[in-house]
Design a protein around this motif. Structure first.
Motif, PDB file in Angstrom:
ATOM      1  N   VAL A  91       0.847  -1.190   0.000  1.00  0.00           N
ATOM      2  CA  VAL A  91       0.000   0.000   0.000  1.00  0.00           C
ATOM      3  C   VAL A  91       0.887   1.246   0.000  1.00  0.00           C
ATOM      4  O   VAL A  91       0.731   2.138  -0.831  1.00  0.00           O
ATOM      5  CB  VAL A  91      -0.944   0.002   1.217  1.00  0.00           C
ATOM      6  CG1 VAL A  91      -1.840   1.246   1.196  1.00  0.00           C
ATOM      7  CG2 VAL A  91      -1.804  -1.262   1.226  1.00  0.00           C
ATOM      8  N   TYR A  92       1.804   1.317   0.950  1.00  0.00           N
ATOM      9  CA  TYR A  92       2.835   2.350   0.935  1.00  0.00           C
ATOM     10  C   TYR A  92       3.948   1.951   1.893  1.00  0.00           C
ATOM     11  O   TYR A  92       3.766   1.122   2.764  1.00  0.00           O
ATOM     12  CB  TYR A  92       2.275   3.726   1.306  1.00  0.00           C
ATOM     13  CG  TYR A  92       1.886   3.909   2.762  1.00  0.00           C
ATOM     14  CD1 TYR A  92       2.789   4.389   3.709  1.00  0.00           C
ATOM     15  CD2 TYR A  92       0.593   3.614   3.193  1.00  0.00           C
ATOM     16  CE1 TYR A  92       2.429   4.575   5.042  1.00  0.00           C
ATOM     17  CE2 TYR A  92       0.215   3.796   4.517  1.00  0.00           C
ATOM     18  CZ  TYR A  92       1.133   4.277   5.433  1.00  0.00           C
ATOM     19  OH  TYR A  92       0.781   4.449   6.764  1.00  0.00           O
ATOM     20  N   GLU A  93       5.125   2.528   1.682  1.00  0.00           N
ATOM     21  CA  GLU A  93       6.233   2.314   2.599  1.00  0.00           C
ATOM     22  C   GLU A  93       6.528   3.618   3.320  1.00  0.00           C
ATOM     23  O   GLU A  93       6.158   4.700   2.873  1.00  0.00           O
ATOM     24  CB  GLU A  93       7.483   1.847   1.849  1.00  0.00           C
ATOM     25  CG  GLU A  93       8.040   2.862   0.862  1.00  0.00           C
ATOM     26  CD  GLU A  93       9.445   2.509   0.411  1.00  0.00           C
ATOM     27  OE1 GLU A  93      10.364   2.594   1.262  1.00  0.00           O
ATOM     28  OE2 GLU A  93       9.602   2.161  -0.766  1.00  0.00           O
ATOM     29  N   GLY A  94       7.186   3.504   4.468  1.00  0.00           N
ATOM     30  CA  GLY A  94       7.490   4.695   5.241  1.00  0.00           C
ATOM     31  C   GLY A  94       8.490   4.387   6.333  1.00  0.00           C
ATOM     32  O   GLY A  94       9.299   3.471   6.223  1.00  0.00           O
ATOM     33  N   PHE A  95       8.417   5.189   7.390  1.00  0.00           N
ATOM     34  CA  PHE A  95       9.285   4.941   8.538  1.00  0.00           C
ATOM     35  C   PHE A  95       8.458   4.996   9.810  1.00  0.00           C
ATOM     36  O   PHE A  95       7.469   5.716   9.920  1.00  0.00           O
ATOM     37  CB  PHE A  95      10.457   5.929   8.588  1.00  0.00           C
ATOM     38  CG  PHE A  95      10.065   7.375   8.509  1.00  0.00           C
ATOM     39  CD1 PHE A  95       9.812   8.102   9.658  1.00  0.00           C
ATOM     40  CD2 PHE A  95       9.969   8.016   7.283  1.00  0.00           C
ATOM     41  CE1 PHE A  95       9.457   9.443   9.593  1.00  0.00           C
ATOM     42  CE2 PHE A  95       9.616   9.361   7.214  1.00  0.00           C
ATOM     43  CZ  PHE A  95       9.362  10.071   8.365  1.00  0.00           C
ATOM     44  N   ALA A  96       8.880   4.192  10.779  1.00  0.00           N
ATOM     45  CA  ALA A  96       8.128   4.058  12.021  1.00  0.00           C
ATOM     46  C   ALA A  96       8.247   5.313  12.866  1.00  0.00           C
ATOM     47  O   ALA A  96       9.277   5.990  12.872  1.00  0.00           O
ATOM     48  CB  ALA A  96       8.623   2.840  12.798  1.00  0.00           C
ATOM     49  N   GLY A  97       7.185   5.613  13.577  1.00  0.00           N
ATOM     50  CA  GLY A  97       7.195   6.763  14.471  1.00  0.00           C
ATOM     51  C   GLY A  97       6.194   6.585  15.585  1.00  0.00           C
ATOM     52  O   GLY A  97       5.492   5.570  15.665  1.00  0.00           O
ATOM     53  N   GLY A  98       6.142   7.581  16.467  1.00  0.00           N
ATOM     54  CA  GLY A  98       5.203   7.540  17.578  1.00  0.00           C
ATOM     55  C   GLY A  98       5.548   8.580  18.618  1.00  0.00           C
ATOM     56  O   GLY A  98       6.381   9.470  18.394  1.00  0.00           O
ATOM     57  N   GLY A  99       4.911   8.463  19.775  1.00  0.00           N
ATOM     58  CA  GLY A  99       5.156   9.398  20.861  1.00  0.00           C
ATOM     59  C   GLY A  99       6.515   9.167  21.503  1.00  0.00           C
ATOM     60  O   GLY A  99       7.014   8.046  21.532  1.00  0.00           O
ATOM     61  N   PRO A 100       7.150  10.217  22.055  1.00  0.00           N
ATOM     62  CA  PRO A 100       8.480  10.089  22.663  1.00  0.00           C
ATOM     63  C   PRO A 100       8.452   9.228  23.925  1.00  0.00           C
ATOM     64  O   PRO A 100       7.525   9.306  24.732  1.00  0.00           O
ATOM     65  CB  PRO A 100       8.871  11.533  22.977  1.00  0.00           C
ATOM     66  CG  PRO A 100       7.573  12.252  23.101  1.00  0.00           C
ATOM     67  CD  PRO A 100       6.640  11.601  22.137  1.00  0.00           C
ATOM     68  N   PHE A 101       9.480   8.411  24.085  1.00  0.00           N
ATOM     69  CA  PHE A 101       9.513   7.433  25.170  1.00  0.00           C
ATOM     70  C   PHE A 101       9.570   8.077  26.555  1.00  0.00           C
ATOM     71  O   PHE A 101       9.161   7.476  27.547  1.00  0.00           O
ATOM     72  CB  PHE A 101      10.729   6.508  25.000  1.00  0.00           C
ATOM     73  CG  PHE A 101      12.044   7.149  25.373  1.00  0.00           C
ATOM     74  CD1 PHE A 101      12.580   6.993  26.644  1.00  0.00           C
ATOM     75  CD2 PHE A 101      12.743   7.922  24.460  1.00  0.00           C
ATOM     76  CE1 PHE A 101      13.789   7.578  26.997  1.00  0.00           C
ATOM     77  CE2 PHE A 101      13.952   8.509  24.797  1.00  0.00           C
ATOM     78  CZ  PHE A 101      14.485   8.341  26.067  1.00  0.00           C
TER      79      PHE A 101
END
Length: 254
Positions: A91-101
């Motif tokens: 579907v698409y490629e990208g890079f992982a992300g999220g809220g700061p640890f």
């Protein structure tokens, strides 16, 4: 009396039908009384049943085709830019992300961020207190996931299993249940809970067994982290689990 017979004979002749004989010029008259009406009714009923059966079969086939075209289940393959092929599409490629640890109240889930984001020009926060959340890129926080992976950025791929309608991730397994298809397998990961300043909540995800990293993403920026998950005996039954053993994972479709 003779007149009545003549009229009756005429009526009988009027209700006759002429049947041509193939391959012959001969013809014969077939009286209505000679036709087996009940047999004709039975034949018509049989034809109706046959037609109805064929109609039901066609409807079933059309339903199967529609269901096949509508099938498809989405999953994210963490640690890779591609899908596994063999019944999957990217579907698409990208890079992982999220809220700061290190931030209390940070978003829990990992997200796969696309390489070509869209923005609304001029958007600003309307809160008088300036409340907002943040999103960071993600890093492998251990070489456990692969050689020299520590602090490198994590790629991801959003995939569609084209012939499936259900997707599940099973922690602690590397094989799928019987009748389920294995999309990929790997190592269980989370955002960390080992007390090293990691205060944000996280979720469990499956990092591919053969992960790669993003080019140029080698600096220690922290942000959202991928750390190994190990079993701790106690409330967790040992056996079958082993104390301090790292957990596997598998993503399955059906």
């Amino acid at each position: 009396m003779c007149r009545r017979k003549t009229i009756a004979s005429f009526c009988i002749i009027f209700f006759c039908v002429t049947v041509k004989c193939y391959g012959s010029a001969e013809s014969r008259r077939l009286l209505v009384d000679d036709v087996d009406i009940q047999q004709l009714v039975n034949d018509v009923d049989t034809l109706k049943q046959t037609v109805q059966g064929q109609h039901n079969q066609i409807s079933s086939l059309l339903s199967l085709i529609s269901a096949k075209e509508a099938a498809g289940a989405i999953y994210t393959r963490w640690g890779r830019k591609d899908c596994t092929g063999n019944g999957t599409e990217l579907v698409y490629e990208g890079f992982a992300g999220g809220g700061p640890f290190a931030q209390d109240g940070a978003a829990v889930n990992y997200v796969c961020l696309p390489h070509d984001p869209d923005f609304y020009t001029g958007d600003v926060s309307m809160s008088p207190y300036g409340h907002m959340s943040t999103i960071y890129g993600a890093e492998y926080e251990d070489n456990y996931f692969g050689p020299n992976m520590f602090q490198k950025d994590v790629p991801c791929a959003v995939c569609r299993a084209t012939e499936a309608s259900s997707i599940m991730m099973i922690p602690g397994k590397s094989q799928c249940p019987w009748t389920w298809k294995r999309e990929y397998f790997g190592r269980l990961a989370a955002g960390g809970d080992d007390g090293h300043g990691i205060v944000a909540a996280s979720e469990y995800v499956c990092v591919d067994y053969s992960p790669i990293s993003l080019e140029g993403g080698q600096a220690n920026q922290d942000g959202k982290l991928f750390v190994p998950v190990k079993a701790v005996c106690g409330t967790l039954r040992c056996p079958p689990y082993k104390d301090n053993a790292f957990l596997t994972c598998v993503v399955c479709s059906k």
